[in-house]
Write an enzyme that holds these catalytic residues in place. Structure first.
Site, PDB file in Angstrom:
ATOM      1  CG  HIS A 221      -1.887   0.950   1.321  1.00 58.16           C
ATOM      2  ND1 HIS A 221      -2.366   1.866   0.181  1.00 58.16           N
ATOM      3  CD2 HIS A 221      -2.693   1.447   2.343  1.00 58.16           C
ATOM      4  CE1 HIS A 221      -3.336   2.647   0.531  1.00 58.16           C
ATOM      5  NE2 HIS A 221      -3.596   2.403   1.929  1.00 58.16           N
ATOM      6  CG  HIS A 260      -4.275   0.722  -8.249  1.00 54.25           C
ATOM      7  ND1 HIS A 260      -5.598   0.685  -8.110  1.00 54.25           N
ATOM      8  CD2 HIS A 260      -4.064   1.553  -7.549  1.00 54.25           C
ATOM      9  CE1 HIS A 260      -5.931   1.432  -6.919  1.00 54.25           C
ATOM     10  NE2 HIS A 260      -4.839   1.970  -6.708  1.00 54.25           N
ATOM     11  CG  ASP A 311       3.194   3.967  -4.150  1.00 57.07           C
ATOM     12  OD1 ASP A 311       1.926   3.515  -4.109  1.00 57.07           O
ATOM     13  OD2 ASP A 311       3.610   4.429  -3.152  1.00 57.07           O
TER      14      ASP A 311
HETATM   15  C1  SDX Z   1      -1.432   2.146  -3.493  1.00 59.06           C
HETATM   16  O1  SDX Z   1      -6.057   0.625  -3.487  1.00 59.06           O
HETATM   17  C2  SDX Z   1      -5.613   1.972  -3.570  1.00 59.06           C
HETATM   18  O2  SDX Z   1      -6.308   2.905  -3.922  1.00 59.06           O
HETATM   19  C3  SDX Z   1      -4.199   2.231  -3.006  1.00 59.06           C
HETATM   20  C4  SDX Z   1      -3.536   3.363  -3.402  1.00 59.06           C
HETATM   21  C5  SDX Z   1      -3.960   4.509  -2.727  1.00 59.06           C
HETATM   22  O3  SDX Z   1      -3.922   5.882  -3.477  1.00 59.06           O
HETATM   23  O4  SDX Z   1      -4.324   4.548  -1.581  1.00 59.06           O
HETATM   24  O5  SDX Z   1      -3.744   3.726  -5.046  1.00 59.06           O
HETATM   25  C6  SDX Z   1      -2.123   3.462  -3.249  1.00 59.06           C
HETATM   26  O6  SDX Z   1      -1.343   1.242  -2.506  1.00 59.06           O
HETATM   27  C7  SDX Z   1      -0.764   1.756  -4.689  1.00 59.06           C
HETATM   28  C8  SDX Z   1      -0.343   0.414  -4.978  1.00 59.06           C
HETATM   29  C9  SDX Z   1       1.230   0.503  -4.447  1.00 59.06           C
HETATM   30  N1  SDX Z   1       1.686  -0.850  -4.338  1.00 59.06           N
HETATM   31  C10 SDX Z   1       2.406  -1.603  -5.174  1.00 59.06           C
HETATM   32  O7  SDX Z   1       2.994  -0.764  -6.043  1.00 59.06           O
HETATM   33  C11 SDX Z   1       2.932  -2.779  -4.709  1.00 59.06           C
HETATM   34  C12 SDX Z   1       3.008  -3.624  -6.121  1.00 59.06           C
HETATM   35  N2  SDX Z   1       1.753  -3.875  -6.806  1.00 59.06           N
HETATM   36  C13 SDX Z   1       1.002  -4.969  -6.462  1.00 59.06           C
HETATM   37  O8  SDX Z   1       1.376  -5.812  -5.149  1.00 59.06           O
HETATM   38  C14 SDX Z   1      -0.222  -5.304  -6.639  1.00 59.06           C
HETATM   39  O9  SDX Z   1      -0.524  -4.652  -8.147  1.00 59.06           O
HETATM   40  C15 SDX Z   1      -1.363  -4.592  -5.935  1.00 59.06           C
HETATM   41  C16 SDX Z   1      -1.206  -4.905  -4.447  1.00 59.06           C
HETATM   42  C17 SDX Z   1      -1.336  -2.832  -6.059  1.00 59.06           C
HETATM   43  C18 SDX Z   1      -2.773  -4.811  -6.498  1.00 59.06           C
HETATM   44  O10 SDX Z   1      -2.720  -6.344  -6.352  1.00 59.06           O
HETATM   45  P1  SDX Z   1      -4.039  -7.172  -6.761  1.00 59.06           P
HETATM   46  O11 SDX Z   1      -5.414  -6.271  -7.200  1.00 59.06           O
HETATM   47  O12 SDX Z   1      -4.432  -7.883  -5.503  1.00 59.06           O
HETATM   48  O13 SDX Z   1      -3.592  -7.803  -7.970  1.00 59.06           O
HETATM   49  P2  SDX Z   1      -2.973  -9.430  -7.915  1.00 59.06           P
HETATM   50  O14 SDX Z   1      -1.900  -9.673  -6.722  1.00 59.06           O
HETATM   51  O15 SDX Z   1      -4.283 -10.116  -7.858  1.00 59.06           O
HETATM   52  O16 SDX Z   1      -2.263  -9.723  -9.342  1.00 59.06           O
HETATM   53  C19 SDX Z   1      -2.803 -10.024 -10.240  1.00 59.06           C
HETATM   54  C20 SDX Z   1      -1.699 -10.700 -11.381  1.00 59.06           C
HETATM   55  C21 SDX Z   1      -1.005 -11.442 -10.450  1.00 59.06           C
HETATM   56  O17 SDX Z   1      -0.559 -12.582 -11.524  1.00 59.06           O
HETATM   57  P3  SDX Z   1      -0.856 -14.142 -11.546  1.00 59.06           P
HETATM   58  O18 SDX Z   1      -0.239 -14.260 -10.068  1.00 59.06           O
HETATM   59  O19 SDX Z   1      -2.076 -13.903 -11.482  1.00 59.06           O
HETATM   60  O20 SDX Z   1       0.145 -14.291 -12.654  1.00 59.06           O
HETATM   61  O21 SDX Z   1      -0.777  -9.423 -11.471  1.00 59.06           O
HETATM   62  C22 SDX Z   1       0.151  -9.645 -10.910  1.00 59.06           C
HETATM   63  C23 SDX Z   1       0.330 -10.732  -9.898  1.00 59.06           C
HETATM   64  O22 SDX Z   1       1.425 -11.469  -9.894  1.00 59.06           O
HETATM   65  N3  SDX Z   1       0.775  -8.514 -10.357  1.00 59.06           N
HETATM   66  C24 SDX Z   1       2.300  -8.168 -10.367  1.00 59.06           C
HETATM   67  C25 SDX Z   1       2.052  -6.818  -9.777  1.00 59.06           C
HETATM   68  N4  SDX Z   1       1.169  -6.507  -9.380  1.00 59.06           N
HETATM   69  C26 SDX Z   1       0.203  -7.648  -9.844  1.00 59.06           C
HETATM   70  N5  SDX Z   1       3.211  -8.842 -10.901  1.00 59.06           N
HETATM   71  C27 SDX Z   1       4.462  -8.064 -10.695  1.00 59.06           C
HETATM   72  N6  SDX Z   1       4.574  -6.820  -9.996  1.00 59.06           N
HETATM   73  C28 SDX Z   1       3.392  -6.311  -9.660  1.00 59.06           C
HETATM   74  N7  SDX Z   1       3.431  -5.028  -9.118  1.00 59.06           N
END
Ligand code: SDX
Length: 375
Positions: A221, A260, A311
């Site tokens: 997050h 996201h 981010d």
């Molecule tokens: C913020 O919610 C908000 O509004 C938050 C925010 C705000 O303003 O408050 O926008 C701020 O938190 C932004 C996000 C910051 N976090 C990151 O950058 C961390 C990296 N991102 C991921 O952890 C992820 O994208 C999330 C947590 C942000 C969202 O994850 P989801 O919706 O739970 O998606 P998922 O984990 O189900 O992933 C779907 C697929 C997966 O692939 P498979 O396993 O199905 O093959 O996409 C892949 C994931 O592995 N994936 C990523 C990835 N994000 C998703 N793979 C590599 N790197 C990534 N960053």
């Protein structure tokens, strides 16, 4: 009988109605109280946006001036808080210090914190004082005292002045003000949801914000921008981006700053922060962060089809402004406290205890075995 279909992470679950923020995940639009974030980032200030979130309309000039005076008057840290924070280990995580400070303030200033009280007072106090807490953290490390800061400074300028004695460059102030606007609210993100769950029990405002700070700390997050900079440190030069990113993906690691839960296209905040990373980098003669990030973007999009989120570029902007990495997430909190408090106010105005269900999958008919008869 409730539908027991589990939506892990409450994905796509609509938990409540709100008039604060609309996220168009497919179209890549972010709207605060009806205004597009691109217009607010281009034309307004963080103070205007905080007013908009709290009151539901943009302020007149007189209302904005009054808000700025009220914020300036609420920046001081009470001596009792300094005594508490001075007892904390000097190497405490800034987010832990922030969480502790908010929690302690509730005991030192109970009136502003009660549910239904003029929580706008509590919202103002927390918005005003969080930069002072960051200033305390930064000054304690360099064993300097927080300087007396002119009250007429903008909120963004106050944050910069609290962190450093360097003269404030108007470009830096403008960049930080836009970053504060962009981070001010984001519908039911995890930390805002935590604040609303807490408020929905009729707990107090400061407890709700303490919940939010603890939630924002997580690297999935609020903590992602700090890890983006660690990735750039590992990459060192743009030509190494492909190798480093692919190696991390091969290890099934998340690339911070990408993906996201709601945006299925580029996060509009990333678009604006990318431009500011280039603008500030150009002005300061350092495009090394921008160039590495552009290469990372290219590789992650090609390999995973993922887009940047807020981010990805925020850490580069903060680094160019001289803000230490471990204060990136606290800066996120400095901004998001406006949204958190607006959501708590909205919850108090139309309160409903937030209590989802779990689908129990354990046994239900075990017989009790006295302890001495157990294997
Ligand atoms: C913020 O919610 C908000 O509004 C938050 C925010 C705000 O303003 O408050 O926008 C701020 O938190 C932004 C996000 C910051 N976090 C990151 O950058 C961390 C990296 N991102 C991921 O952890 C992820 O994208 C999330 C947590 C942000 C969202 O994850 P989801 O919706 O739970 O998606 P998922 O984990 O189900 O992933 C779907 C697929 C997966 O692939 P498979 O396993 O199905 O093959 O996409 C892949 C994931 O592995 N994936 C990523 C990835 N994000 C998703 N793979 C590599 N790197 C990534 N960053």
């Amino acid at each position: 009988m409730a539908d027991l279909t589990v939506q892990r992470g409450l994905e796509d679950v609509v938990a409540l109605e709100s008039s604060l923020t609309f996220i168009d995940g497919k179209g890549g639009r972010l709207i605060y109280r009806g205004y597009d974030i691109r217009d607010l980032a281009a034309h307004s200030t963080f103070e205007e946006v905080a007013y908009l979130l709290w009151y539901g309309r943009l302020p007149t000039r007189a209302q904005l001036d009054e808000l700025r005076h009220r914020l300036a008057a609420l920046r001081a840290l009470p001596p009792g808080l300094l005594q508490i924070l001075d007892e904390l280990p000097p190497d405490s995580s800034p987010m832990d210090v922030l969480r502790t400070a908010v929690s302690a303030l509730a005991l030192l200033e109970p009136a502003e914190s009660q549910p239904g009280a003029s929580s706008i007072g509590g919202a103002l106090r927390l918005t005003a004082v969080l930069p002072s807490i960051l200033g305390y953290i930064q000054r304690r490390r360099s064993s300097k005292l927080l300087p007396s800061i002119p009250p007429e400074l903008s909120h963004a300028a106050y944050v910069l002045a609290a962190l450093s004695d360097r003269p404030i460059d108007p470009l830096d102030e403008g960049a930080l003000d836009v970053a504060l606007i962009l981070h001010a609210d984001h519908e039911l993100n995890a930390s805002t949801f935590a604040a609303r769950v807490t408020a929905s029990t009729l707990s107090d405002l400061y407890s709700a914000i303490t919940s939010a700070v603890g939630t924002l700390k997580g690297p999935l997050h609020g903590g992602a921008n700090e890890r983006v900079m660690e990735l750039l440190d590992e990459i060192r030069t743009p030509d190494r981006a492909e190798e480093v990113v692919k190696a991390r993906l091969a290890r099934h690691e998340r690339i911070m700053g990408f993906g996201h839960r709601v945006y299925k296209v580029e996060d509009p905040r990333a678009t604006i922060l990318r431009d500011w990373a280039h603008r500030v980098g150009t002005a300061k003669g350092d495009l090394s962060y921008f160039e590495r990030l552009r290469k990372v973007e290219e590789v992650v999009h090609r390999e995973k089809g993922l887009y940047p989120n807020v981010d990805l570029y925020s850490g580069a902007v903060y680094t160019l402004l001289g803000i230490p990495k471990d204060l990136f997430t606290p800066i996120f909190a400095v901004s998001r406290v406006a949204g958190w408090t607006a959501h708590v106010l909205e919850e108090y105005q139309d309160l409903r205890l937030i209590r989802p269900m779990a689908n129990y999958v354990g046994p239900t008919d075990l017989s009790y075995v006295p302890i001495d008869a157990r294997a």
